[in-house]
Design a protein around this motif. Structure first.
Motif, PDB file in Angstrom:
ATOM      1  N   THR A   1      43.769  42.863  43.149  1.00  0.00           N
ATOM      2  CA  THR A   1      42.512  42.285  43.596  1.00  0.00           C
ATOM      3  C   THR A   1      42.850  40.995  44.335  1.00  0.00           C
ATOM      4  OG1 THR A   1      40.292  41.623  42.901  1.00  0.00           O
ATOM      5  CG2 THR A   1      42.097  41.015  41.443  1.00  0.00           C
ATOM      6  N   ILE A   2      41.954  40.574  45.189  1.00  0.00           N
ATOM      7  CA  ILE A   2      42.183  39.355  45.966  1.00  0.00           C
ATOM      8  C   ILE A   2      41.030  38.398  45.700  1.00  0.00           C
ATOM      9  CG2 ILE A   2      42.346  38.387  48.286  1.00  0.00           C
ATOM     10  CD1 ILE A   2      43.642  40.995  49.160  1.00  0.00           C
ATOM     11  N   ASP A   3      41.367  37.152  45.435  1.00  0.00           N
ATOM     12  CA  ASP A   3      40.361  36.116  45.231  1.00  0.00           C
ATOM     13  C   ASP A   3      40.757  34.933  46.103  1.00  0.00           C
ATOM     14  OD1 ASP A   3      38.277  34.581  44.369  1.00  0.00           O
ATOM     15  OD2 ASP A   3      38.975  34.372  42.311  1.00  0.00           O
ATOM     16  N   GLY A   4      40.130  34.796  47.245  1.00  0.00           N
ATOM     17  CA  GLY A   4      40.509  33.744  48.186  1.00  0.00           C
ATOM     18  C   GLY A   4      41.890  34.005  48.750  1.00  0.00           C
ATOM     19  N   ASP A   5      42.802  33.059  48.544  1.00  0.00           N
ATOM     20  CA  ASP A   5      44.177  33.205  49.028  1.00  0.00           C
ATOM     21  C   ASP A   5      45.113  33.774  47.974  1.00  0.00           C
ATOM     22  OD1 ASP A   5      43.445  32.154  51.437  1.00  0.00           O
ATOM     23  OD2 ASP A   5      44.074  30.115  50.964  1.00  0.00           O
ATOM     24  N   VAL A   6      44.565  34.226  46.835  1.00  0.00           N
ATOM     25  CA  VAL A   6      45.394  34.692  45.727  1.00  0.00           C
ATOM     26  C   VAL A   6      45.323  36.210  45.623  1.00  0.00           C
ATOM     27  CG1 VAL A   6      45.709  34.618  43.225  1.00  0.00           C
ATOM     28  CG2 VAL A   6      45.051  32.557  44.464  1.00  0.00           C
ATOM     29  N   VAL A   7      46.480  36.851  45.620  1.00  0.00           N
ATOM     30  CA  VAL A   7      46.579  38.281  45.363  1.00  0.00           C
ATOM     31  C   VAL A   7      47.014  38.427  43.916  1.00  0.00           C
ATOM     32  CG1 VAL A   7      47.768  40.432  45.916  1.00  0.00           C
ATOM     33  CG2 VAL A   7      47.199  38.812  47.748  1.00  0.00           C
ATOM     34  N   GLU A   8      46.188  39.058  43.096  1.00  0.00           N
ATOM     35  CA  GLU A   8      46.525  39.271  41.692  1.00  0.00           C
ATOM     36  C   GLU A   8      46.921  40.729  41.500  1.00  0.00           C
ATOM     37  OE1 GLU A   8      44.650  38.890  37.203  1.00  0.00           O
ATOM     38  OE2 GLU A   8      43.419  38.361  38.925  1.00  0.00           O
ATOM     39  N   VAL A   9      48.162  40.956  41.136  1.00  0.00           N
ATOM     40  CA  VAL A   9      48.655  42.302  40.866  1.00  0.00           C
ATOM     41  C   VAL A   9      48.325  42.629  39.431  1.00  0.00           C
ATOM     42  CG1 VAL A   9      50.680  43.786  40.760  1.00  0.00           C
ATOM     43  CG2 VAL A   9      50.481  42.100  42.598  1.00  0.00           C
ATOM     44  N   LEU A  10      47.523  43.679  39.232  1.00  0.00           N
ATOM     45  CA  LEU A  10      47.057  44.046  37.900  1.00  0.00           C
ATOM     46  C   LEU A  10      47.918  45.128  37.274  1.00  0.00           C
ATOM     47  CD1 LEU A  10      43.286  44.118  38.820  1.00  0.00           C
ATOM     48  CD2 LEU A  10      44.548  42.264  37.707  1.00  0.00           C
ATOM     49  N   ASP A  11      48.522  45.953  38.085  1.00  0.00           N
ATOM     50  CA  ASP A  11      49.367  47.037  37.567  1.00  0.00           C
ATOM     51  C   ASP A  11      50.380  47.385  38.635  1.00  0.00           C
ATOM     52  OD1 ASP A  11      50.234  49.102  35.804  1.00  0.00           O
ATOM     53  OD2 ASP A  11      49.114  50.549  36.988  1.00  0.00           O
ATOM     54  N   VAL A  12      51.562  47.720  38.213  1.00  0.00           N
ATOM     55  CA  VAL A  12      52.609  48.167  39.133  1.00  0.00           C
ATOM     56  C   VAL A  12      53.445  49.203  38.402  1.00  0.00           C
ATOM     57  CG1 VAL A  12      54.258  46.357  38.481  1.00  0.00           C
ATOM     58  CG2 VAL A  12      54.412  47.416  40.728  1.00  0.00           C
TER      59      VAL A  12
ATOM     60  N   THR B   1      48.964  41.490  51.168  1.00  0.00           N
ATOM     61  CA  THR B   1      48.572  40.130  51.544  1.00  0.00           C
ATOM     62  C   THR B   1      47.782  40.131  52.845  1.00  0.00           C
ATOM     63  OG1 THR B   1      50.664  39.695  52.674  1.00  0.00           O
ATOM     64  CG2 THR B   1      50.517  39.053  50.362  1.00  0.00           C
ATOM     65  N   ASP B   2      47.847  41.214  53.606  1.00  0.00           N
ATOM     66  CA  ASP B   2      47.082  41.330  54.849  1.00  0.00           C
ATOM     67  C   ASP B   2      45.709  41.958  54.626  1.00  0.00           C
ATOM     68  OD1 ASP B   2      49.190  40.244  56.293  1.00  0.00           O
ATOM     69  OD2 ASP B   2      50.101  42.213  56.632  1.00  0.00           O
ATOM     70  N   ASP B   3      45.375  42.311  53.397  1.00  0.00           N
ATOM     71  CA  ASP B   3      44.087  42.929  53.073  1.00  0.00           C
ATOM     72  C   ASP B   3      42.997  41.860  53.151  1.00  0.00           C
ATOM     73  OD1 ASP B   3      41.836  44.085  51.955  1.00  0.00           O
ATOM     74  OD2 ASP B   3      42.821  44.733  50.131  1.00  0.00           O
ATOM     75  N   THR B   4      42.124  41.977  54.134  1.00  0.00           N
ATOM     76  CA  THR B   4      41.065  40.987  54.306  1.00  0.00           C
ATOM     77  C   THR B   4      39.722  41.454  53.751  1.00  0.00           C
ATOM     78  OG1 THR B   4      40.566  41.856  56.509  1.00  0.00           O
ATOM     79  CG2 THR B   4      42.145  40.023  56.366  1.00  0.00           C
ATOM     80  N   GLU B   5      39.669  42.686  53.221  1.00  0.00           N
ATOM     81  CA  GLU B   5      38.396  43.228  52.755  1.00  0.00           C
ATOM     82  C   GLU B   5      38.218  43.187  51.246  1.00  0.00           C
ATOM     83  OE1 GLU B   5      37.527  47.000  54.466  1.00  0.00           O
ATOM     84  OE2 GLU B   5      38.182  46.375  56.453  1.00  0.00           O
ATOM     85  N   THR B   6      39.289  43.329  50.489  1.00  0.00           N
ATOM     86  CA  THR B   6      39.173  43.361  49.037  1.00  0.00           C
ATOM     87  C   THR B   6      38.906  41.956  48.520  1.00  0.00           C
ATOM     88  OG1 THR B   6      40.668  45.235  48.886  1.00  0.00           O
ATOM     89  CG2 THR B   6      40.355  43.942  46.885  1.00  0.00           C
ATOM     90  N   GLN B   7      37.911  41.819  47.691  1.00  0.00           N
ATOM     91  CA  GLN B   7      37.583  40.536  47.076  1.00  0.00           C
ATOM     92  C   GLN B   7      37.298  40.769  45.599  1.00  0.00           C
ATOM     93  OE1 GLN B   7      37.662  37.465  48.628  1.00  0.00           O
ATOM     94  NE2 GLN B   7      38.498  38.604  50.338  1.00  0.00           N
ATOM     95  N   ALA B   8      37.627  39.795  44.759  1.00  0.00           N
ATOM     96  CA  ALA B   8      37.365  39.909  43.326  1.00  0.00           C
ATOM     97  C   ALA B   8      35.878  40.151  43.134  1.00  0.00           C
ATOM     98  CB  ALA B   8      37.807  38.638  42.615  1.00  0.00           C
ATOM     99  N   PRO B   9      35.442  40.983  42.249  1.00  0.00           N
ATOM    100  CA  PRO B   9      36.217  41.761  41.286  1.00  0.00           C
ATOM    101  C   PRO B   9      36.595  43.155  41.787  1.00  0.00           C
ATOM    102  CG  PRO B   9      33.932  41.977  40.739  1.00  0.00           C
ATOM    103  CD  PRO B   9      34.013  41.067  41.961  1.00  0.00           C
ATOM    104  N   ASP B  10      36.572  43.383  43.111  1.00  0.00           N
ATOM    105  CA  ASP B  10      36.973  44.682  43.645  1.00  0.00           C
ATOM    106  C   ASP B  10      38.426  44.971  43.329  1.00  0.00           C
ATOM    107  OD1 ASP B  10      34.463  44.856  44.783  1.00  0.00           O
ATOM    108  OD2 ASP B  10      35.141  44.214  46.765  1.00  0.00           O
ATOM    109  N   LEU B  11      38.714  46.213  43.062  1.00  0.00           N
ATOM    110  CA  LEU B  11      40.095  46.634  42.844  1.00  0.00           C
ATOM    111  C   LEU B  11      40.539  47.461  44.044  1.00  0.00           C
ATOM    112  CD1 LEU B  11      40.045  47.818  39.121  1.00  0.00           C
ATOM    113  CD2 LEU B  11      40.800  45.637  40.036  1.00  0.00           C
TER     114      LEU B  11
END
Length: 66
Positions: free
Chosen positions: A51-62, A28-38
């Motif tokens: 990936t991060i899109d604005g204020d949303v962190v989308e977890v794609l795999d865990v 959540t502190d990642d300020t550099e990753t932006q959609a569609p970056d993984l």
């Protein structure tokens, strides 16, 4: 909210939830990753791809290694 997110990861062993919570908190502190970056975060036993899109962190795999 982070605990709720970790709880829905029913395929992940219960003792790994705390590590996943720490990883989610860290990304959540990642300020550099932006959609569609993984990006990926790795703990001692677990990882997540996100990936991060604005204020949303989308977890794609865990996952966790045992």
């Amino acid at each position: 909210m982070i605990q709720t997110a970790a709880n829905v990861l029913f395929d992940v062993p219960g003792d790994m939830h705390e590590e996943i919570i720490r990883l989610i908190g860290a990304v959540t502190d990642d300020t550099e990753t932006q959609a569609p970056d993984l990006a990926a975060a790795f703990g001692e036993w677990c990882w997540l791809v996100y990936t991060i899109d604005g204020d949303v962190v989308e977890v794609l795999d865990v996952g966790c290694a045992r």
